[in-house]
Write a protein that holds these residues in place. Sequence first.
Motif, mmCIF file in Angstrom:
data_model
loop_
_atom_site.group_PDB
_atom_site.id
_atom_site.type_symbol
_atom_site.label_atom_id
_atom_site.label_comp_id
_atom_site.label_asym_id
_atom_site.label_seq_id
_atom_site.Cartn_x
_atom_site.Cartn_y
_atom_site.Cartn_z
ATOM 1 N N UNK A 125 25.455 32.562 27.422
ATOM 2 C CA UNK A 125 26.075 33.505 28.089
ATOM 3 C C UNK A 125 27.197 32.742 28.759
ATOM 4 N N UNK A 126 28.460 33.210 28.398
ATOM 5 C CA UNK A 126 29.401 32.755 29.060
ATOM 6 C C UNK A 126 30.339 33.921 29.597
ATOM 7 N N UNK A 127 30.922 33.817 30.884
ATOM 8 C CA UNK A 127 31.875 34.670 31.529
ATOM 9 C C UNK A 127 33.225 33.967 31.649
ATOM 10 N N UNK A 128 34.179 34.735 31.187
ATOM 11 C CA UNK A 128 35.598 34.415 31.343
ATOM 12 C C UNK A 128 36.296 35.455 32.393
ATOM 13 N N UNK A 129 36.734 35.119 33.278
ATOM 14 C CA UNK A 129 37.318 36.006 34.325
ATOM 15 C C UNK A 129 38.535 35.768 34.810
ATOM 16 N N UNK A 130 39.617 36.586 34.491
ATOM 17 C CA UNK A 130 40.918 36.476 35.040
ATOM 18 C C UNK A 130 41.160 37.443 36.394
ATOM 19 N N UNK A 131 41.466 36.562 37.343
ATOM 20 C CA UNK A 131 41.666 37.041 38.389
ATOM 21 C C UNK A 131 42.951 38.060 38.647
ATOM 22 N N UNK A 184 41.247 41.141 35.360
ATOM 23 C CA UNK A 184 41.727 42.029 36.605
ATOM 24 C C UNK A 184 43.035 42.524 36.480
ATOM 25 N N UNK A 185 43.453 43.429 37.355
ATOM 26 C CA UNK A 185 44.559 44.054 37.511
ATOM 27 C C UNK A 185 45.864 43.300 37.160
ATOM 28 N N UNK A 186 46.718 43.650 36.396
ATOM 29 C CA UNK A 186 48.158 42.755 36.201
ATOM 30 C C UNK A 186 47.927 41.533 35.781
ATOM 31 N N UNK A 215 34.512 42.935 26.834
ATOM 32 C CA UNK A 215 35.655 42.829 27.514
ATOM 33 C C UNK A 215 35.930 44.157 28.266
ATOM 34 N N UNK A 216 36.378 44.034 29.578
ATOM 35 C CA UNK A 216 36.905 45.072 30.139
ATOM 36 C C UNK A 216 38.267 44.707 30.775
ATOM 37 N N UNK A 217 39.422 45.498 30.684
ATOM 38 C CA UNK A 217 40.568 45.459 31.091
ATOM 39 C C UNK A 217 41.010 46.135 32.064
ATOM 40 N N UNK A 218 41.613 45.630 33.222
ATOM 41 C CA UNK A 218 42.013 46.304 34.379
ATOM 42 C C UNK A 218 43.211 47.176 34.326
ATOM 43 N N UNK A 219 43.896 47.710 35.253
ATOM 44 C CA UNK A 219 45.328 48.406 35.696
ATOM 45 C C UNK A 219 46.357 47.599 35.067
ATOM 46 N N UNK A 220 47.207 47.882 34.242
ATOM 47 C CA UNK A 220 48.376 47.361 33.710
ATOM 48 C C UNK A 220 48.133 45.923 33.275
ATOM 49 N N UNK A 231 41.090 51.130 32.595
ATOM 50 C CA UNK A 231 41.945 51.471 33.697
ATOM 51 C C UNK A 231 43.437 51.791 33.149
ATOM 52 N N UNK A 232 44.357 52.628 33.927
ATOM 53 C CA UNK A 232 45.380 53.148 33.402
ATOM 54 C C UNK A 232 46.379 51.938 33.050
ATOM 55 N N UNK A 233 47.311 52.190 31.927
ATOM 56 C CA UNK A 233 48.022 51.119 31.640
ATOM 57 C C UNK A 233 47.329 49.878 31.088
ATOM 58 N N UNK A 234 46.167 49.780 30.857
ATOM 59 C CA UNK A 234 45.451 48.713 29.959
ATOM 60 C C UNK A 234 46.218 48.449 28.626
ATOM 61 N N UNK A 235 45.976 47.156 28.409
ATOM 62 C CA UNK A 235 46.570 46.789 26.896
ATOM 63 C C UNK A 235 45.506 46.023 26.215
#
Length: 392
Positions: free
Chosen positions: A142-148, A174-176, A199-204, A229-233
């Motif tokens: 189990x691996x977590x990759x998180x971008x602040x 994370x957002x942006x 994966x979960x993708x934050x705002x913009x 979240x709004x603007x997620x790609x």
Amino acid sequence: MTTLQTEQHGFKAHSDGDWENRAPVQTRSERLKSVSLADFPEVTGREVNWKFTPVAQIKSLLGDKLIDGSQTFEISEAEGVELSTVPMDSELVGRGGIPEDQAAANAWGQVQAAQRILLTSQDHQTVIVKRSALTTEPTAAHTIIEAAPQANALVILENEGDAHLSETVEIVVGDAANLTVVSIQEWNDEAIHLAAHNATVGRDANLQHIVVSLGGKIVRVNPSIHLDAQGANGEGYGAYFADAGQHLEHQVYIDHNAPHTRSRVAYKGALQGEGAHAVWIGDVLIRRVATGTDSYEENRNLTLTEGTRTDSIPNLEIETGDIEGAGHASTTGRFDEEHIFYLQSRGISEDEARKLVVRGFLFDVIQRIGNEEIEDRLQEAIDAELKQSVLA
């Protein structure tokens, strides 16, 4: 006078019994999700998400005892990268998504802790995570990759050697933030690898997820990208090359769950040799709240010899009419003879022309990685595949 009474066709229960409870789940979002293996029924191979998989060969990963292999990788050093061990009951676990099948639930319940890679630098960083120390013993990870928020990074997961592995990779953007995650499978010939990438993708924010599957006997990598979240790609790309007797499977899920989100999915594969089998299933869900969505998915397969098999199934579910656009495409075929003729007219032999077409076909995905050294190495690996081909 007797009146003939007729019942609506399909109204009565099917003769095999329990008709209502046995109807398959039609909506991708309604599939059972649980971290407990006991909540899932035994896999028979007739289920919609298992029917193309050689279930008999992966039984040990579906319900048997697994050893913990979460700490069996090496990670390169880079600015703003923190590696830590997180207990499985931590609130940091499960944010990307929880298991949707038995293999993922079995692995989830048997790892002692998750390895968390936190990326914080706003200057672009490249992180290499290399795993080559696994064995043929059934293993969980189990691996977590998180971008602040506002982080910018490329994370490359390199898988080599032996494996009998079921794992979850959680990706939290994370957002942006801008994050690219690349998963490369260059396992030994008898390796088995089942992976759920959630994966979960934050705002913009932007996530580019790339899968390259070349080695292994059975490889099944299933990315689920939730645009929450709004603007997620979210962009999902894949390249694979299946040889004789090799099973390469990718089930991709894009969940548009916020306004003005965007997604692109493009998987390309080549197959050669008797029994080479590639499976691609693409599910896109545009929820009622996801107004302004822009989405497209495609799968292209190039069959190089007789005796190969491809299963390619794009699915699109739309709950709102207020979108920018949505579509899908799927093709499987042999070489475009016009391309071959053009190259031959330039003095290139027919065999070499066919190899050039395959290289260009797959490199269209590989060049998106953004790391020249890795791209060159993968191109060499594809060339090695082609040298063994009957085209040589």
